[in-house]
Design an enzyme around this catalytic site. Structure first.
Site, PDB file in Angstrom:
ATOM      1  N   ASP A 428       0.906  -1.381   0.016  1.00 21.04           N
ATOM      2  CA  ASP A 428       0.004   0.113   0.301  1.00 21.04           C
ATOM      3  C   ASP A 428       0.664   1.730  -0.209  1.00 21.04           C
ATOM      4  O   ASP A 428       2.146   1.214  -0.106  1.00 21.04           O
ATOM      5  CB  ASP A 428      -0.722   0.059   1.625  1.00 21.04           C
ATOM      6  CG  ASP A 428      -2.462   0.207   0.727  1.00 21.04           C
ATOM      7  OD1 ASP A 428      -2.493   1.759   0.222  1.00 21.04           O
ATOM      8  OD2 ASP A 428      -3.070  -0.097   1.147  1.00 21.04           O
ATOM      9  N   GLY A 487      -3.325   4.665  -7.862  1.00 26.13           N
ATOM     10  CA  GLY A 487      -3.837   5.411  -9.261  1.00 26.13           C
ATOM     11  C   GLY A 487      -2.785   6.187  -9.516  1.00 26.13           C
ATOM     12  O   GLY A 487      -2.516   6.247 -10.349  1.00 26.13           O
ATOM     13  N   ASP A 508      -9.765   3.691  -3.425  1.00 22.14           N
ATOM     14  CA  ASP A 508     -10.495   2.164  -2.992  1.00 22.14           C
ATOM     15  C   ASP A 508     -12.477   2.291  -3.735  1.00 22.14           C
ATOM     16  O   ASP A 508     -12.847   2.698  -3.514  1.00 22.14           O
ATOM     17  CB  ASP A 508     -10.742   1.876  -1.491  1.00 22.14           C
ATOM     18  CG  ASP A 508      -9.651   2.130  -0.349  1.00 22.14           C
ATOM     19  OD1 ASP A 508      -8.710   2.094  -1.670  1.00 22.14           O
ATOM     20  OD2 ASP A 508      -9.748   1.931   0.433  1.00 22.14           O
TER      21      ASP A 508
HETATM   22  C1  GLA Z   1      -6.034   1.270   1.731  1.00 20.17           C
HETATM   23  C2  GLA Z   1      -6.733   0.110   0.728  1.00 20.17           C
HETATM   24  C3  GLA Z   1      -7.390  -1.387   0.428  1.00 20.17           C
HETATM   25  C4  GLA Z   1      -6.771  -1.694   1.946  1.00 20.17           C
HETATM   26  C5  GLA Z   1      -7.077  -0.966   3.512  1.00 20.17           C
HETATM   27  C6  GLA Z   1      -6.564  -1.125   4.432  1.00 20.17           C
HETATM   28  O1  GLA Z   1      -7.880   1.805   1.933  1.00 20.17           O
HETATM   29  O2  GLA Z   1      -6.626   0.514  -0.655  1.00 20.17           O
HETATM   30  O3  GLA Z   1      -7.917  -1.894  -0.310  1.00 20.17           O
HETATM   31  O4  GLA Z   1      -6.073  -2.592   1.935  1.00 20.17           O
HETATM   32  O5  GLA Z   1      -5.921   0.698   2.930  1.00 20.17           O
HETATM   33  O6  GLA Z   1      -6.443  -0.539   5.452  1.00 20.17           O
END
Ligand code: GLA
Length: 700
Positions: A428, A487, A508
């Protein structure tokens, strides 16, 4: 007046004059009236976070773009999508767009404006930055049914820059434009997928990429009556198959392309399938299919949940359709201390008192929290079931749940994950923005600042991903590398260069039509040219079934049944990673039918890995063709409107087709027609927000 022969022509002329003035009068009535965008129900915009503003900037100030003030318009932000129904009533839309001057202090603010009519881009602004002069445009809307006003975030690392549709208005000659969509009729879940036959059938991918010397784990996915026995002919040296489970394990020493024949046998028959092990540099030659803990358990997953999901992947039979990853997302690590001043400033964030322990051991090794007593044992359980195991981290000092990130521990973490046996890492971005650039003794720069906006060189963004990518590659097992930085800086252009296997293309996904379509229909197409086997564009998870999130409040998805068909069809046409994030303990028949249709899955798993894009539109119809390895063409016909769409489709030549074709309805697994691409047509009846997914096989 007495009308006689003499006066008659005069009367006629008068009548004609009256008629003419009448016509002129009605013409005058037909002259377009103006409807301002701010008169519409702009609250229906899809934007996150914050509320759109009427005649003001997002922060509630008078609208101002590049020093030019505007009295009317819509104050929103990147990203946002506003759907407007026109129904042919409007002839023109005009506006001036740009970043609001309240962003001027931010050097990096950017956005891009798109005007989309019936699925076609009518106008685009290009990337705009804070301080840029407003860009004015006027587009013809004659005959269009729908309009979408989209603000993209212009590739920067923020997606929350205040952006205005100023002076925005419609010329209207008929029905007035309305914001948002008409209500979708309520439809009960209905199953199209036929039951898999009792005779053996081998499903899923037909190719497996592995690097020399890395462990292979592949469970032959086969439906049919149990007991079933398995074999594999011509396996390369180093691999063997377990006759009872169908698990193929071992290692291949030498690079090469090895064609084998997989065999599944039960009391009713035998099925064979040609299959390739490609031993070389690339893994994940078809998109991964698996389960991810995030959208169901959020930050509150337990080791036992993960193991249970793995067991259910097998006992429900999903593994027999090719589902093979069990991925643990965030919050297996400990959280930053409850005493950290961060929490005082961020009361809305998720503080988990059960995870308060040192982030790392004395030697620096990352420490799972008390909900995960034994990571290695968990991974061993997953492997013993023929499944692969995934994990989550971040290049920042903390991951998104304020849990330990890999900053300055990248090598050690990669080694730990490999030692535990993980096959997949989602990496992430959270809190990496807090990292400061360093000058090393040899003059080199570590953790460079991200200079993308100033120089268009995203080096600072690439650095953390390359660092972890190289450490993963140095391990003695293949670890699928999933970049998750929403992205930013267009990862589809450079993800492969940092050893990525996939990269999220947007922020997300949520389990709503608006969120799913925003990603699927408005943001994904531009990434298509960069996708190839082993390097996938990732539009995020399938938001179907019983989902939860953050604090595991589990409830049914907010997408209607046809919207769920749409997402699974579209993601299959994309060859996107298929990751379900649902409660496996509450897997209902409908949801199961959505993810166990082997003909749909075959479209996703096609070895060419082509990402379909929208190549044709007509009114509310969007057409997504996807060339398949066997010479057939998969085609998705999507209805973007809430009402039923009835339309004949005859534009097969525009899809590049010539000659005769057998048309198969993929969800129903039935042949429905034979057509000639030159003059044939297919009558489409598509429910609101629904899809018809066909596959056209050439007839020789
Ligand atoms: C971000 C990611 C999600 C998830 C959360 C976990 O928002 O984009 O897909 O992995 O972190 O905290």
């Amino acid at each position: 007046m007495i009308i006689n022969r003499l006066t008659q022509p005069l009367v006629g002329r008068l009548a004609a004059l009256l008629l003419l003035t009448g016509a002129l009068h009605s013409l005058a009535c037909a002259a377009p009236s103006t409807v301002w965008l701010d008169e519409l129900a702009i609250e229906k915009i899809y934007q996150y976070p914050g509320k759109p503003q009427r005649n003001k900037s997002l922060d509630g100030n008078p609208m101002s773009i590049g020093g030019v003030k505007f009295e009317r318009g819509l104050g929103t932000r990147s990203e946002s999508v506003l759907y407007i129904r026109l129904n042919g009533g409007s002839t023109r839309f005009s506006a001036s767009v740009g970043i609001d001057d309240e962003m001027i202090k931010s050097k990096v603010a950017s956005a891009e404006f798109f005007v989309i009519g019936d699925g076609k881009r009518l106008w685009e602004s290009g990337v705009m930055r804070a301080g840029d002069k407003p860009k004015a445009f006027s587009v013809d809307l004659t005959g269009l049914k729908s309009l979408v006003l989209q603000v993209g975030w212009g590739g920067n690392y923020r997606f929350q820059d205040n952006a205005n549709w100023a002076d925005a208005k419609f010329e209207v000659v008929g029905e007035k434009p309305t914001a948002g969509e008409a209500k979708l009729a309520k439809v009960e879940p209905y199953i199209l997928t036929p039951k898999a036959p009792e005779t053996p059938r081998i499903n899923g991918t037909s190719v497996y990429g592995v690097r020399p010397g890395s462990p292979v784990l592949f469970a032959i996915p086969a439906t049919g009556k149990r007991p079933m026995s398995f074999a594999a002919k011509n396996l390369p040296a180093g691999l063997s198959v377990d006759e009872k489970t169908g698990h193929i394990t071992g290692k291949i020493a030498a690079k090469g392309d090895y064609t084998v024949t997989l065999v599944a046998k039960n009391s009713l028959g035998t099925n064979e399938k040609k299959f390739r092990f490609v031993c070389g540099d690339q893994i994940a030659l078809t998109p991964p299919m698996g389960w991810n803990s995030w959208t169901v358990y959020g930050h509150a997953a337990w080791q036992k949940d993960i193991e249970q999901a793995a067991h259910l992947m097998v006992s429900t039979g999903l593994i027999n359709h090719g589902w093979s990853y069990i991925n643990l997302d965030d919050s297996w690590q400990n959280q930053r201390s409850a005493q950290d001043p961060y929490w005082a400033k961020n009361k809305d964030r998720f503080l988990d008192p059960e995870k308060q322990a040192p982030l790392r051991k004395a030697d620096g090794e990352i420490q799972p929290n008390t909900r995960f007593p034994d990571m290695k044992a968990m991974v061993d359980t997953i492997h013993s079931l023929g499944l692969k195991a995934g994990l989550y981290s971040s290049p920042g000092p903390y991951a998104c749940g304020n849990t330990a990130g890999s900053y300055k521990h990248e090598k050690q973490d990669a080694e730990t994950y490999a030692r535990w046996g993980f096959d997949y890492l989602k990496y992430d971005y959270c809190f990496y923005t807090e990292v400061k650039q360093e000058k090393l003794a040899d003059g080199k720069i570590a953790y460079p600042n991200w200079d993308f906006i100033e120089t268009d060189r995203p080096e600072g963004m690439l650095y953390p991903y390359r660092l972890m990518g190289e450490h993963l590659r140095a391990q003695n097992r293949d670890i699928y590398y999933s970049l998750c930085q929403y992205g930013r800086a267009y990862p589809w252009k450079w993800g492969a260069s940092v050893h990525g296997n996939s990269w999220r293309t947007t922020i997300d996904i949520m389990d709503t039509w608006e969120s799913m379509t925003k990603i699927g229909f408005y943001y994904h197409d531009e990434t298509a040219p960069y996708q190839k086997p082993g390097q996938w564009n990732d539009p995020d998870t399938l938001v179907i079934g019983q989902v939860g999130g953050w604090e595991r409040k589990i409830r049914p998805t907010r997408m209607a049944p046809d919207e769920q068909y749409t997402q699974v069809s579209l993601w299959s046409l994309f060859s996107a990673p298929l990751l379900i994030g649902l409660d496996m303990t509450k897997l209902d028949d409908f949801t199961y039918s959505l993810i166990s249709n082997d003909e749909v899955i075959a479209i996703n798993q096609d070895p060419l890995g082509i990402q379909a894009t929208c190549t044709l539109t007509a009114g509310d119809l969007r057409v997504y063709p996807k060339p398949m390895e066997d010479g057939s063409l998969a085609v998705g016909f999507f209805n973007m409107y809430t009402g039923e769409l009835k339309q004949d489709f005859a534009e097969f030549a525009k899809l590049g087709l010539k000659g005769k074709y057998r048309v198969r309805d993929v969800w129903r697994q039935q042949d429905i027609a034979t057509i000639d691409a030159g003059n044939g047509k297919v009558a489409l009846t598509i429910p609101g927000h629904g899809v018809r997914l066909y596959r056209l096989y050439p007839i020789k």
